[in-house]
Scaffold this motif. Structure first.
Motif, PDB file in Angstrom:
ATOM      1  N   SER A 354      41.922  32.208  42.968  1.00 49.49           N
ATOM      2  CA  SER A 354      40.926  31.971  44.430  1.00 49.49           C
ATOM      3  C   SER A 354      41.766  31.815  45.662  1.00 49.49           C
ATOM      4  O   SER A 354      41.100  32.551  46.853  1.00 49.49           O
ATOM      5  N   SER A 402      36.034  32.660  45.726  1.00 52.06           N
ATOM      6  CA  SER A 402      36.046  33.232  46.786  1.00 52.06           C
ATOM      7  C   SER A 402      36.100  35.077  47.513  1.00 52.06           C
ATOM      8  O   SER A 402      35.658  35.460  46.546  1.00 52.06           O
ATOM      9  N   ALA A 405      38.639  36.627  45.815  1.00 53.51           N
ATOM     10  CA  ALA A 405      38.757  36.958  44.718  1.00 53.51           C
ATOM     11  C   ALA A 405      37.794  38.137  44.319  1.00 53.51           C
ATOM     12  O   ALA A 405      37.810  38.273  43.397  1.00 53.51           O
TER      13      ALA A 405
END
Length: 743
Positions: A354, A402, A405
């Protein structure tokens, strides 16, 4: 009955009607509020489940205690429950202690046979096997292990120091010290590579198991290694025992392919500064490096067709840490996260996939000597240069997510380039979860687009003809029949689409595509031919009953296309249209694809769109169309200029409701596609939608895990998408009503 009695009866009737009106109003209002409340509950419950995904990590106040040895620790570790710690100092003393107060549980001295420890190597945090390179050229291999028992229903952890290859050290270099060492232990062989007097030395011990006694013996083999053209100050071995990473203090590296015994890549890890530390992430694919200037980077091997070796060591990510900190690294045992602690005590917690900083804190612990993170990543153990240890409780439940991601391309381990990938699980524990919503959102829109492409024209045109042109007697038969299609379970449609329609289309591709081309022209040709038929014959078919004549025409065209499919395939596509698409056009073909989904889902959506649109068109006041006809307009002009604008809010609502049905459809997509989360607009490729993904994986995921909450996040994205579309649809519908409401 007297007049007064009549008035009393009428008053009582009015009062009772008022009560009934009030009860109906209250019931309807309560029902509407209940529906809105239920929707809000769903919304907030989804938020409740997904909010932990985006919470940052936290660190509790630590426990301070003194180390049991005066010598600085060479290696720190903890067992599964983070109750027992392990330390190894440079004198060869191995201590097991309690992590809450430092109480010594067991202390053993590793038999060094009078030699000194010159180097240390760890196989992996998971295996807990480590090797010590000695000044006499020998290597001793040990493992810190733990036995768990429950006497009197109370957990007892008993530490033990094991020597998996015996307490006798292994000879690696003839009387020359082992300056740097790397170890890789697999089920089949043990591999050691060392640097001694500036030269690479390698030994391999193949494990041979006796069939009867199951006793394992080691067969030693030499390992060919290339001559280095650089100073080798650190070596690491990949877990597959193919890649050897050799690094120098100035940041230079050589990537050595042990299968070909040649240098595959070379370069520098940093723009400036010296190498401070290098270690593997979980799985041994990614290499983490830290310089004395605070530069931390992630690297892994990728394919490169332009290089002679076919591979290169690729810099993937950089992580911002305090400049000039000289970070010490500790990697998580079960996830792709790591801790960076500077010599001054500045702590950073990162997750690589992430690319997210989860924690940023300054620790008042002095200069750092060694750090360790527990297997469950719930405790951090730090030792400073003064011999004082600190244990901290770490809270970091869901670091994998995130914004980048979820929606951006991510460079995953072993991938040649960044990509959108959804792959939530695998068979290995060192797997890197891939939670990209991009292919799922793309698949959702792709399935809805092809379904609407087929359903919208047929449903709207059918609704127009049924409501405006069709004979009332025929309409009373056709409309309920089409609406009855909506009661057909979608699981049945998905079953038929996956097991009958998909193989049929694959086998009869020329016939299917010829139907799409020939049917419109065939119907127009029949209409033109019908217009040339003498009026005396045409009068036998009442107005509004003409669609009945098209039934045998459509059936005849479909039958003819299927019959001529094989000859067309032999004549134009060499006998195999699928192979022609793949080899000649380069178009990949999957049996369960978007075309199958479009037809099957279109069949499911048509009744919804047709019913609402037909009601909207049929409900247009007749005096509007009669007035238009009276003014000299043709029926078609009245339809286009008067009826359709008036009914446009209802038609638009029908399309939006149909699209919402297509976006949220689960079973048809689940059964009629390849269910592969790929981003490809090709109509012959499958897809995976958000709804289908939730249905497939929610039953197999662990409750409250990151994967579990990610699926709730997918449901929230689907919920918000539907809310957004419905809001736009309602806005457009209201504007259409205001514009055409005065007709």
């Amino acid at each position: 009955m007297s007049q007064s009695e009549v008035r009393a009866t009428a008053s009582a009737y009015r009062q009772w009607r008022k009560v009934k009106d009030g009860m109906a109003t209250a019931t309807i209002t309560a029902g509407g509020i209940s529906v809105l409340f239920a929707i809000l509950l769903i919304f907030f419950y989804l938020l409740y489940e997904i909010m932990p995904l985006f919470q940052s990590a936290s660190l509790d106040d630590g426990q301070e205690f003194a180390a049991n040895s005066d010598a600085p620790s060479l290696y720190l570790a903890m067992e599964e429950q983070a109750e027992v710690g392990f330390s190894l100092d440079r004198s060869g003393r191995a201590d097991f202690f309690q992590t809450n107060d430092g109480k010594l549980l067991l202390s053993e001295a590793i038999p060094l046979d009078g030699a000194e420890i010159r180097s240390f190597a760890l196989d992996s945090e998971v295996s807990r096997i480590f090797a010590l390179g000695l000044s006499n050229g020998r290597v001793i291999i040990a493992k810190h292990d733990y036995r768990t028992s429950f006497p009197n229903d109370k957990r007892l952890i008993t530490p033990v120091l094991r020597f998996p290859y015996g307490e006798q050290s292994l000879l690696l270099s003839e009387s020359e010290p082992i300056d740097h060492l790397a170890i890789s232990d697999s089920d089949d062989e043990l591999l050691l590579v060392a640097v001694s007097q500036g030269k690479l030395i390698g030994r391999r011990w193949v494990k041979e198991e006796d069939f009867l006694s199951e006793e394992v013996t080691l067969v030693e083999e030499s390992v060919d290694l290339p001559v280095l053209d650089m100073s080798a100050d650190r070596v690491l071995l990949g877990p597959d025992q193919r890649w050897l990473y050799v690094m120098s203090n100035d940041g230079g590296y050589r990537l050595i392919d042990l299968r070909r015994v040649k240098v595959a890549d070379r370069g520098y890890l940093f723009d400036s500064g010296k190498l401070n530390e290098a270690r593997f992430l979980l799985g041994g694919i990614s290499l983490l490096t830290a310089s004395d200037q605070g530069e931390v980077g992630q690297w892994f091997v990728v394919r490169d067709s332009e290089r002679e070796s076919g591979y290169r060591l690729q810099a993937v990510r950089k992580f911002a840490v305090p400049e000039g900190s000289g970070a010490t690294l500790a990697t998580e045992h079960r996830r792709k996260g790591f801790v960076s602690v500077s010599k001054q005590g500045h702590l950073d917690l990162f997750y690589t996939t992430s690319h997210r900083r989860l924690l940023n804190a300054d620790l008042d612990v002095g200069r750092i000597a060694a750090i360790a993170i527990s297997p469950r990543a719930d405790m951090l153990l730090i030792e400073n240069e003064g011999g004082t240890r600190y244990s901290y409780k770490l809270h970091n439940e869901h670091p994998e997510l995130s914004w980048s991601a979820l929606w951006s391309k991510v460079w995953y381990e072993s991938y040649p380039e960044p990509d959108y990938v959804w792959q939530s699980s695998a068979s290995t524990n060192d797997f890197e979860p891939k939670y990209s919503f991009a292919p799922l959102a793309f698949g959702t829109l792709k399935a809805a687009f092809y379904a609407m492409l087929i359903a919208a024209p047929l449903a709207i045109c059918g609704a127009i003809y049924t409501a405006y042109f069709m004979a009332p007697a025929l309409r009373r038969k056709v409309k309920p029949l089409i609406e009855l299609m909506e009661a057909l379970p979608t699981v049945i449609l998905g079953f038929l689409a996956g097991l009958w329609l998909a193989p049929f289309i694959e086998k009869n591709m020329p016939a299917v595509f010829s139907m799409f081309l020939v049917l419109p022209f065939g119907i127009l040709l029949f209409a033109w031919t019908w217009s040339k038929v003498p009026i005396s014959l045409r009068r036998h078919v009442p107005d509004g009953w003409h669609p009945v004549l098209l039934v045998p025409v459509v059936l005849g065209i479909v039958t003819a296309c299927v019959a001529l499919g094989a000859p067309m395939e032999r004549a134009f596509f060499g006998g195999d249209m699928r192979a022609w698409l793949t080899s000649d056009l380069g178009v990949s073909f999957d049996q369960r694809n978007a075309l199958v989904v479009g037809i099957a889902m279109g069949f499911a959506v048509i009744p919804t769109i047709f019913s609402i649109a037909e009601d909207a068109i049929f409900s247009v006041p007749k005096h509007l169309s009669y007035g238009s006809l009276a003014l000299g307009a043709t029926p078609w002009q009245s339809l286009v200029g008067v009826v359709m604008p008036t009914a446009s809010p209802g038609i638009f609502s029908a399309l939006m409701i149909g699209m919402g049905r297509a976006v949220g459809e689960t079973m048809i997509v689940l059964m009629a596609t390849g269910n592969t989360p790929i981003m490809d607009a090709n109509i012959f490729e499958g897809m995976r939608t958000l709804a289908a993904n939730i249905a497939v994986e929610i039953g197999e995921t662990e409750v409250a895990s990151s994967h579990y909450r990610v699926l709730f996040l997918a449901a929230f994205v689907l919920f918000m998408f539907t809310f957004f579309v419905n809001t736009i649809a309602e806005t457009v519908r209201q504007r259409l009503r205001m514009r055409y409401g005065n007709l």
